[in-house]
Design a protein around this motif. Structure first.
Motif, PDB file in Angstrom:
ATOM      1  N   THR A   1       0.790  -1.224   0.000  1.00 37.85           N
ATOM      2  CA  THR A   1       0.000   0.000   0.000  1.00 37.85           C
ATOM      3  C   THR A   1       0.829   1.284   0.000  1.00 37.85           C
ATOM      4  OG1 THR A   1      -1.779  -1.220   1.103  1.00 37.85           O
ATOM      5  CG2 THR A   1      -1.906   1.175   1.161  1.00 37.85           C
ATOM      6  N   PRO A   2       1.934   1.394   0.739  1.00 37.42           N
ATOM      7  CA  PRO A   2       2.701   2.638   0.671  1.00 37.42           C
ATOM      8  C   PRO A   2       3.170   2.990  -0.744  1.00 37.42           C
ATOM      9  CG  PRO A   2       3.378   1.373   2.578  1.00 37.42           C
ATOM     10  CD  PRO A   2       2.474   0.479   1.778  1.00 37.42           C
ATOM     11  N   ALA A   3       3.571   1.984  -1.516  1.00 39.95           N
ATOM     12  CA  ALA A   3       3.992   2.250  -2.896  1.00 39.95           C
ATOM     13  C   ALA A   3       2.819   2.762  -3.720  1.00 39.95           C
ATOM     14  CB  ALA A   3       4.565   0.982  -3.519  1.00 39.95           C
ATOM     15  N   LEU A   4       1.643   2.183  -3.512  1.00 41.24           N
ATOM     16  CA  LEU A   4       0.446   2.625  -4.223  1.00 41.24           C
ATOM     17  C   LEU A   4       0.109   4.068  -3.863  1.00 41.24           C
ATOM     18  CD1 LEU A   4      -2.095   2.030  -5.947  1.00 41.24           C
ATOM     19  CD2 LEU A   4      -3.184   1.232  -3.824  1.00 41.24           C
ATOM     20  N   TYR A   5       0.138   4.379  -2.567  1.00 36.00           N
ATOM     21  CA  TYR A   5      -0.204   5.737  -2.137  1.00 36.00           C
ATOM     22  C   TYR A   5       0.795   6.767  -2.670  1.00 36.00           C
ATOM     23  CZ  TYR A   5      -3.620   3.860   1.211  1.00 36.00           C
ATOM     24  OH  TYR A   5      -4.689   3.237   1.802  1.00 36.00           O
ATOM     25  N   ALA A   6       2.063   6.424  -2.662  1.00 33.36           N
ATOM     26  CA  ALA A   6       3.066   7.340  -3.207  1.00 33.36           C
ATOM     27  C   ALA A   6       2.825   7.577  -4.689  1.00 33.36           C
ATOM     28  CB  ALA A   6       4.472   6.783  -2.970  1.00 33.36           C
ATOM     29  N   HIS A   7       2.417   6.527  -5.399  1.00 35.30           N
ATOM     30  CA  HIS A   7       2.117   6.649  -6.827  1.00 35.30           C
ATOM     31  C   HIS A   7       0.932   7.584  -7.051  1.00 35.30           C
ATOM     32  CE1 HIS A   7       1.457   5.582 -10.997  1.00 35.30           C
ATOM     33  NE2 HIS A   7       0.259   5.094 -10.719  1.00 35.30           N
ATOM     34  N   TRP A   8      -0.143   7.391  -6.313  1.00 34.57           N
ATOM     35  CA  TRP A   8      -1.319   8.243  -6.463  1.00 34.57           C
ATOM     36  C   TRP A   8      -1.023   9.683  -6.047  1.00 34.57           C
ATOM     37  CZ3 TRP A   8      -5.339   4.411  -3.967  1.00 34.57           C
ATOM     38  CH2 TRP A   8      -5.748   3.493  -4.950  1.00 34.57           C
ATOM     39  N   ALA A   9      -0.285   9.841  -4.965  1.00 34.04           N
ATOM     40  CA  ALA A   9       0.053  11.196  -4.515  1.00 34.04           C
ATOM     41  C   ALA A   9       0.902  11.919  -5.559  1.00 34.04           C
ATOM     42  CB  ALA A   9       0.798  11.135  -3.181  1.00 34.04           C
ATOM     43  N   GLY A  10       1.784  11.176  -6.240  1.00 29.03           N
ATOM     44  CA  GLY A  10       2.613  11.772  -7.277  1.00 29.03           C
ATOM     45  C   GLY A  10       1.807  12.257  -8.467  1.00 29.03           C
ATOM     46  N   GLN A  11       0.577  11.766  -8.592  1.00 28.75           N
ATOM     47  CA  GLN A  11      -0.303  12.211  -9.668  1.00 28.75           C
ATOM     48  C   GLN A  11      -1.323  13.243  -9.195  1.00 28.75           C
ATOM     49  OE1 GLN A  11      -1.400   9.031 -12.663  1.00 28.75           O
ATOM     50  NE2 GLN A  11      -0.915   7.731 -10.929  1.00 28.75           N
ATOM     51  N   GLY A  12      -1.137  13.723  -7.977  1.00 22.95           N
ATOM     52  CA  GLY A  12      -1.950  14.849  -7.523  1.00 22.95           C
ATOM     53  C   GLY A  12      -3.056  14.534  -6.550  1.00 22.95           C
ATOM     54  N   ALA A  13      -3.234  13.276  -6.172  1.00 24.85           N
ATOM     55  CA  ALA A  13      -4.292  12.937  -5.227  1.00 24.85           C
ATOM     56  C   ALA A  13      -3.861  13.291  -3.803  1.00 24.85           C
ATOM     57  CB  ALA A  13      -4.645  11.460  -5.310  1.00 24.85           C
ATOM     58  N   ARG A  14      -4.827  13.634  -2.989  1.00 25.03           N
ATOM     59  CA  ARG A  14      -4.598  13.852  -1.554  1.00 25.03           C
ATOM     60  C   ARG A  14      -4.885  12.541  -0.837  1.00 25.03           C
ATOM     61  NH1 ARG A  14      -3.722  14.139   3.373  1.00 25.03           N
ATOM     62  NH2 ARG A  14      -4.601  15.727   4.775  1.00 25.03           N
ATOM     63  N   ILE A  15      -3.870  11.992  -0.176  1.00 25.70           N
ATOM     64  CA  ILE A  15      -4.030  10.724   0.522  1.00 25.70           C
ATOM     65  C   ILE A  15      -4.143  11.016   2.020  1.00 25.70           C
ATOM     66  CG2 ILE A  15      -3.183   8.388   0.819  1.00 25.70           C
ATOM     67  CD1 ILE A  15      -3.570   9.172  -2.113  1.00 25.70           C
ATOM     68  N   ILE A  16      -5.258  10.641   2.607  1.00 21.02           N
ATOM     69  CA  ILE A  16      -5.433  10.783   4.051  1.00 21.02           C
ATOM     70  C   ILE A  16      -4.728   9.611   4.718  1.00 21.02           C
ATOM     71  CG2 ILE A  16      -7.089  10.999   5.930  1.00 21.02           C
ATOM     72  CD1 ILE A  16      -7.283  13.256   3.879  1.00 21.02           C
ATOM     73  N   ASN A  17      -3.704   9.918   5.519  1.00 21.30           N
ATOM     74  CA  ASN A  17      -2.805   8.903   6.096  1.00 21.30           C
ATOM     75  C   ASN A  17      -2.073   8.162   4.983  1.00 21.30           C
ATOM     76  OD1 ASN A  17      -3.453   9.600   8.691  1.00 21.30           O
ATOM     77  ND2 ASN A  17      -4.706   7.800   9.122  1.00 21.30           N
ATOM     78  N   GLY A  18      -1.248   8.909   4.272  1.00 22.32           N
ATOM     79  CA  GLY A  18      -0.544   8.382   3.115  1.00 22.32           C
ATOM     80  C   GLY A  18       0.704   7.590   3.451  1.00 22.32           C
TER      81      GLY A  18
END
Length: 318
Positions: free
Chosen positions: A85-102
């Motif tokens: 999951t951390p790799a997934l969240y970093a990927h999404w955050a890099g595309q502009g998403a706001r991750i709550i507890n990323g």
């Protein structure tokens, strides 16, 4: 960056849902989903099981993603997503998403040794602890500690992976017989057993790094404590009551939440019955909130969480 690439990303964000809930345990989050439905939030449920992503593609599923990953997920499935999951969240955050507890928060949530370091760096007391990565080193690490001691898994959600040893001889025999907890990352903590005053721990829930509410939890001496309906250990009741911590304890919890970057989650503390010192020992990024909140608290914290999510969505839309 090429303008066409920027425009393409902007257009993808416009087509997204406002919120995605990325979750592992469906039963825990039924109250959350019901509250989102009542409030008319545009959201999508994403179960962790079977999920995959393309690191060169896979745009975020929503402007805002709420992480509902439990560190105890490895207890329910050997194919857990704690490291995925951390790799997934970093990927999404890099595309502009706001991750709550990323990803940065999960790095703390998934490492009890790191949690103690965060807490200690702020000047707050923690249980006396030594961290090892080889079981053979446990007896030597324990020589500086008072017995009884506990050996804990570095990743062990809901208190899983804790064993108590009364004497150095008991511990040496356990090491020789390999009668020890295991941690999925190979790291173990050797820790003085802290007798909690009145047998209680206090869990302080925070939202946006601010105090939300607190519970006193009496598990009758159990290690496996969790304030959700599904977390009753071995069928034994866990007694939860609304707590009113001292202002200094609340301030400490807020500072710890801020240092960990915690968007929503719990800080756990117990009063050491030997000396009266509050010892903080856990940072938990999964707040599934107390079961039957109206009975225990008199109000539903999910409404506060959704207020927070609406603000995050509005900011992400700007």
């Amino acid at each position: 960056m090429d303008q066409s690439v920027t425009l393409g990303r902007s257009q993808r964000m416009e087509a997204m849902h406002d919120l995605a809930v990325f979750y592992e345990h469906p039963l825990w989050f039924e109250p959350l989903f019901a509250a989102l439905d009542r409030r008319g939030i545009d959201y999508v449920k994403l179960g962790i099981e079977g999920h995959s992503f393309d690191p060169a593609g896979s745009p975020p599923p929503a402007r805002v993603v709420l992480s509902r990953l439990a560190m105890s997920s490895f207890l329910r499935s050997a194919d857990h997503a704690i490291f995925y999951t951390p790799a997934l969240y970093a990927h999404w955050a890099g595309q502009g998403a706001r991750i709550i507890n990323g990803a940065d928060v999960l790095a703390v949530d998934a490492n009890k040794a790191r949690q103690l370091a965060v807490i200690s760096a702020l000047g707050y007391a923690v249980p006396a602890t030594r961290v090892v990565h080889r079981a053979i080193d446990i007896p030597k690490a324990a020589t500086a500690l008072r017995f009884p001691i506990v050996v804990k898994a570095n990743i062990g959600g809901s208190g899983a992976g804790i064993m108590r040893y009364e004497t150095p001889e008991d511990l040496a025999l356990a090491v020789a017989d390999k009668f020890l907890p295991t941690s999925i990352d190979g790291v173990l903590m050797v820790q003085e057993y802290v007798p909690a005053r009145d047998g209680r721990i206090t869990r302080i829930e925070t939202l946006d790094r601010k105090y939300l509410y607190a519970l006193d939890i009496d598990g009758g001496g159990q290690f496996d404590l969790c304030p959700a309906d599904a977390c009753v250990a071995d069928g034994k009741p866990i007694v939860m009551t609304k707590a009113d911590p001292a202002p200094a304890i609340i301030e400490a919890a807020e500072r710890i939440a801020a240092a960990a970057g915690l968007d929503v989650g719990g800080i756990e503390v117990m009063i050491d019955d030997r000396d009266g010192v509050p010892r903080f020992y856990d940072i938990n990024a999964l707040s599934n909130f107390v079961a039957k909140p109206l009975d225990v608290l008199g109000w539903d914290p999910h409404e506060n969480l959704i207020d927070y999510l609406e603000r995050a969505i509005e900011k992400a839309r700007a």
